[in-house]
Design a protein around this motif. Structure first.
Motif, PDB file in Angstrom:
ATOM      1  N   SER B  41       0.832  -1.213   0.000  1.00 23.84           N
ATOM      2  CA  SER B  41       0.000   0.000   0.000  1.00 23.84           C
ATOM      3  C   SER B  41       0.862   1.256   0.000  1.00 23.84           C
ATOM      4  O   SER B  41       0.499   2.275  -0.605  1.00 23.84           O
ATOM      5  CB  SER B  41      -0.930   0.025   1.225  1.00 23.84           C
ATOM      6  N   GLN B  85      -7.373   0.393  -0.975  1.00 21.90           N
ATOM      7  CA  GLN B  85      -7.612  -0.807  -0.173  1.00 21.90           C
ATOM      8  C   GLN B  85      -8.769  -0.557   0.807  1.00 21.90           C
ATOM      9  O   GLN B  85      -9.617  -1.413   1.001  1.00 21.90           O
ATOM     10  CB  GLN B  85      -6.340  -1.178   0.602  1.00 21.90           C
ATOM     11  N   ASP B 170      -5.195  -1.503  -5.265  1.00 21.05           N
ATOM     12  CA  ASP B 170      -4.657  -2.014  -4.012  1.00 21.05           C
ATOM     13  C   ASP B 170      -5.652  -2.958  -3.338  1.00 21.05           C
ATOM     14  O   ASP B 170      -6.635  -2.505  -2.752  1.00 21.05           O
ATOM     15  CB  ASP B 170      -4.315  -0.833  -3.089  1.00 21.05           C
ATOM     16  N   GLU B 171      -5.388  -4.239  -3.443  1.00 16.69           N
ATOM     17  CA  GLU B 171      -6.233  -5.269  -2.810  1.00 16.69           C
ATOM     18  C   GLU B 171      -7.704  -5.083  -3.126  1.00 16.69           C
ATOM     19  O   GLU B 171      -8.554  -5.173  -2.245  1.00 16.69           O
ATOM     20  CB  GLU B 171      -6.003  -5.298  -1.295  1.00 16.69           C
TER      21      GLU B 171
HETATM   22 MG   LIG Z   1      -2.014  -2.828   2.042  1.00 14.98          MG
END
Ligand SMILES: [Mg+2]
Ligand SMILES: Nc1ncnc2c1ncn2[C@@H]1O[C@H](COP(=O)(O)OP(=O)(O)O)[C@@H](O)[C@H]1O
Lengths: 482, 248
Positions: B41, B85, B170-171
């Motif tokens: 991240s 995220q 991000d994720e």
């Molecule tokens: Mg992360």
């Protein structure tokens, strides 16, 4: 004195008095200071009926017995009431010949607010083309209203044309004994607005002081009176989103609203007086007494205010819910930045049975400012089943500013239901970065977030006002973060 | 398109990225994998220009310009998109209003006329289908009261509206059930073009069943310690991160 006022009277009556308060009289200034003579001077100058002078004098004598209130969460150097000019006639003369002479920063703000050029000129004090003068706009507007029997005019004009209505209602909601500033205003008020909606009439237009831009110059001690007869409806808008600079530092206005049986009055304000510079120098002190009474059963009054201006704001639009089943609402957004101080809120006085009030207050503080909410909910013994819902939220930008909430409750009745919610929040770095990452710059981001926060209140404003108020909120907070 | 050389970055004085290198070219899809806390991240935030992170060393070039000189909003307007995220809530601001503001800010930057309300609505309708987003969602406040799946879909919806050149997700797959995962992956695949690039940051190999990456990188302790083709992801899934850690 006698001679002097005779001369003035002669001038007033001798000249074209058709438009009442905007008659062009040069040399129109009362001598500095406040005395019975000043009060008489103002009244004579305006050619007022006898009862008005009596009222002013009583108010003045009462004012002399009072001290300035000191309970509000605001600080300012003492005001020398003898160092103020209490009357100067509305100025017709332009301050500037062309827009080139106006402070470019001010013009930039006008641009951002999307104010049309001709209006910009008027607001900045630049000479305006005769065709565009507000008189022509105002007269079509007035014709529409007159057809329905609606009266909407300056307070001075109302005193000449409808003295019986003024006499009947003036001071019934805010008596001159109410507080220091109300007494002061009652003694020396210069002008203001009067609106009267006859029985059963739904006012087809938003009544706006915008249509009487000349009245904007009478600002220092303004007085507004709105009377809604049985079953009538009116939406009234006061103020202006453009930053108004004024050499008068002290402003003490009174607004009174009377709603009879089944009548509804919506009162919206956008207040953007000059707040002073970034260090907090200069700026207007705004001490306002606004109150409405829901006189008749099932009547309804709502206050919606967006407060972004003034160095000091002292203002508690309040409602007396007298009629059974009457209801009152208060929706407020108050923004303070730099060194501004705002102490604002409302009072809801439940007298009638089954009365209902709603309070939504959104404070936004930035810079070194202080923002206080002060609210009173009172229900008397007779006010069975009174209900109140209050929500007071504070949003802080930065850590130099303050937000304070002072809720007071005075309930004399077991059947009363009062709910109170309060929150304090900050604009988070997460929120700002989320906006930046989508291509919205810092100012835009703050504007979006703040407008989202204030949405509940802004949505109560009449449409055209709401759009301007949104822009205004963003502008007021410029430079407050980062 | 994006060239990262020897990048180091810190937060609150703590060094997180420690000399990271990465090359992303147009038309490519890269997957970055790595255990929790490895700096995935952080990498995304640094590329997007989050100022809480301090770049202490290295160079980042984006489309021939020094990316590190640009403020975050300029990076976004130049076509960099980050799927968060943890998407944040913005109470009272509808997605429609938020995205119209974003699009028009970008257009202003590019010297284009702002999009009218009608044009914007049309664009929204078109993109909603792509990520199977319900109509009423766009009237709701940004992420407020959204389920985990709705938040992630909303990120892809925003990506679809902004048509970025470089997307860093991000994720975006975490917290999704299999159906939502398919929808999100499908959206990403539909947005794939020869002239744009995508970096997907993920924890699990699962997403890569639906989005086929050209390259897989393993990020560990602030460095990319291993790069390879999609088979690296499968190998990771089988052997776990300890395997690469040991090999390091
Ligand atoms: Mg992360
Ligand atoms: N705001 C912060 N303050 C201090 N440490 C942080 C902050 N954000 C992340 N970190 C630390 O940086 C490291 C990398 O975090 P992150 O980039 O979120 O990893 P990943 O996304 O790979 O799980 C972690 O040790 C985390 O605790």
């Amino acid at each position: 004195m006698e001679n002097n006022s005779d001369k003035i009277l002669e001038e007033v009556t001798g000249s074209d008095y058709k438009y009442g308060f905007y008659t062009d009289i040069e040399m129109d200034q009362a001598p500095k200071g406040l005395s019975e003579d000043t009060v008489r001077f103002i009244s004579a100058k305006k050619n007022e009926p006898e009862f008005m002078l009596e009222f002013r004098l009583k108010a003045f004598r009462h004012w002399q017995t009072l001290g300035e209130p000191d309970w509000a969460h605001v600080n300012y150097p003492p005001i020398d009431y003898q160092d103020i000019i209490y009357y100067s006639a509305p100025k017709k003369k332009a301050t500037y010949e062309s827009m080139d002479e106006v402070d470019p920063e001010l013009l930039e703000t006008f641009e951002k607010l999307g104010i049309p050029l001709e209006e910009q000129k008027m607001l900045a004090g630049v000479a305006v083309d005769a065709v565009m003068d507000s008189v022509s706009v105002g007269s079509t507007f007035k014709k529409t209203l007159a057809e329905q029997g609606i009266i909407f005019c300056s307070f001075s004009e109302a005193l000449q044309k409808h003295p019986e209505l003024i006499k009947k209602y003036m001071g019934t909601v805010v008596p001159y004994t109410d507080n220091f500033f109300a007494a002061l205003n009652s003694a020396v008020f210069s002008d203001g607005s009067f609106a009267y909606i006859p029985k059963g009439v739904k006012c087809p237009l938003e009544l706006s002081t915008y249509f009487r831009i000349n009245a904007a110059n009478t600002g220092q001690f303004e007085r507004t009176l709105i009377v809604a007869e049985e079953g009538s409806y009116v939406s009234y808008m006061e103020g202006c989103t453009a930053p108004i600079r004024d050499e008068n530092q002290l402003h003490a206005a009174i607004v009174e609203i009377i709603a009879h049986k089944d009548a509804e009055v919506k009162y919206s304000t956008v207040q953007n007086w000059w707040p002073g510079d970034k260090e907090g120098k200069g700026g207007v002190y705004n001490f306002v007494t606004k109150r409405g009474i829901c006189e008749g059963d099932r009547s309804k009054i709502s206050w919606t205010q967006v407060e972004t201006g003034s160095a000091i704001t002292w203002k508690y639009p309040s409602l007396v819910l007298k009629g059974d089943y009457s209801s009152g609402e208060f929706y407020s957004v108050a923004v303070t930045n730099n060194y501004q101080q705002a102490d604002t809120g409302t009072k809801m006085i439940h007298l009638g049975r089954n009365t209902k009030s709603t309070i939504i207050s959104k404070g936004i503080s930035a810079g070194h400012s202080n923002n206080s909410y002060r609210g009173l909910v009172k229900a008397t013994r007779r006010a069975e089943n009174a209900r109140n819902f209050s929500q007071c939220d504070s949003l802080l930008l930065g850590d130099q500013c303050g937000a304070h909430t002072f809720p007071y409750l005075d309930v004399g009745n077991r059947s009363t239901i009062v709910e109170h919610e309060a929150t304090t929040s900050k604009i988070s770095e997460d929120q700002l970065f989320y906006c930046l990452q989508r291509g919205i710059d810092m100012e835009g981001a703050i504007g979006l977030i703040v407008n989202g926060y204030a949405k509940e209140v802004l949505s109560k404003l009449p449409m055209e006002f709401a759009v301007e108020a949104q822009k205004l909120l963003s502008i007021s907070l410029e430079g407050s973060v980062g | 398109m994006l060239s990262i050389k020897n990048l180091s970055a810190a937060i609150n004085g703590k060094t997180i990225l420690k000399g990271l290198n990465l090359e992303v070219k147009e038309g490519e899809v890269h997957a970055i994998m790595g255990p929790n806390g490895s700096g995935k991240s952080t990498l995304a935030s640094v590329i997007a220009g989050r100022e809480t992170f301090e770049v202490t060393e290295g160079e980042v070039t984006y489309l021939g310009s020094n990316l590190l000189d640009m403020p975050a909003e300029t990076r976004a307007r130049e076509g960099i998109f980050m799927g968060f995220q943890y998407p944040v809530e913005i109470p009272g601001v509808s997605i429609a209003n938020f995205m119209r503001t974003a699009i028009n800010e970008k257009r202003k930057y590019l010297g284009l006329e702002p999009m009218t309300g009608a044009e914007f609505l049309k664009l929204m309708e078109e993109k909603k289908k792509m990520v199977d987003i319900q109509s009423k969602l766009t009237n709701r406040s940004v992420n407020e009261g959204f389920s985990g799946g709705e938040k992630k879909k909303n990120e892809i919806f925003q990506m679809a509206l902004l048509e970025p050149k470089l997307s860093i997700l991000d994720e975006t797959d975490s917290g999704l059930d299999i159906d939502a995962l398919k929808v999100v992956a499908n959206g990403i695949n539909l947005l794939r073009r020869k002239d744009n690039a995508t970096v997907v940051i993920t924890h699990y190999q699962r997403l890569l069943d639906f989005i086929i990456p050209d390259f897989v990188h393993v990020l560990f302790d602030g460095r990319i310690i291993r790069s390879g083709g999609k088979e690296l992801a499968i190998e990771l899934e089988e052997k776990g991160y300890d395997w690469v850690k040991k090999e390091k």
